[in-house]
Design a protein around this motif. Structure first.
Motif: not given
Length: 96
Positions: A11, A37-39, A64-65, A67-69, A71-72
């Motif tokens: 994270t 994006h799951g953040l 977030g991870t 990759p999540q960040i 993409h966001a």
């Protein structure tokens, strides 16, 4: 792209200031960071209304991870929003 400031296991935590112009006032921009994006998003400050010429300005801490960040941030950049990163996430204010 803005680099994440803090990493713990998988994270990452980062702070940013997001400027949202009037044309996006009715769009759930911040909600999409969470839903799509799951953040985890914490709004640490905001300025709205007549003092900002109709623009919304939000100080966000996002978790977030990587990759999540990424993409966001790509999503926010696709909207042509002004994004200012905060390199030191701990113990300082947003005053420049």
């Amino acid at each position: 792209m803005v680099a994440p400031a803090f990493k713990s296991s998988n994270t990452t935590k980062m702070r940013l200031r997001l400027h949202i112009p009037p044309r996006y006032q009715q769009e759930p921009v911040i909600s999409r960071l969470i839903a799509i994006h799951g953040l985890v998003v914490n709004i640490t400050g905001a300025m709205l209304g007549k003092h900002t010429n109709g623009e919304g300005r939000f100080d966000l801490e996002i978790r977030g991870t990587v990759p999540q960040i990424r993409h966001a941030l790509a999503y926010l950049e696709s909207l042509n929003l002004k994004i200012v990163g905060k390199p030191n996430a701990d113990g300082d204010s947003w005053y420049c």
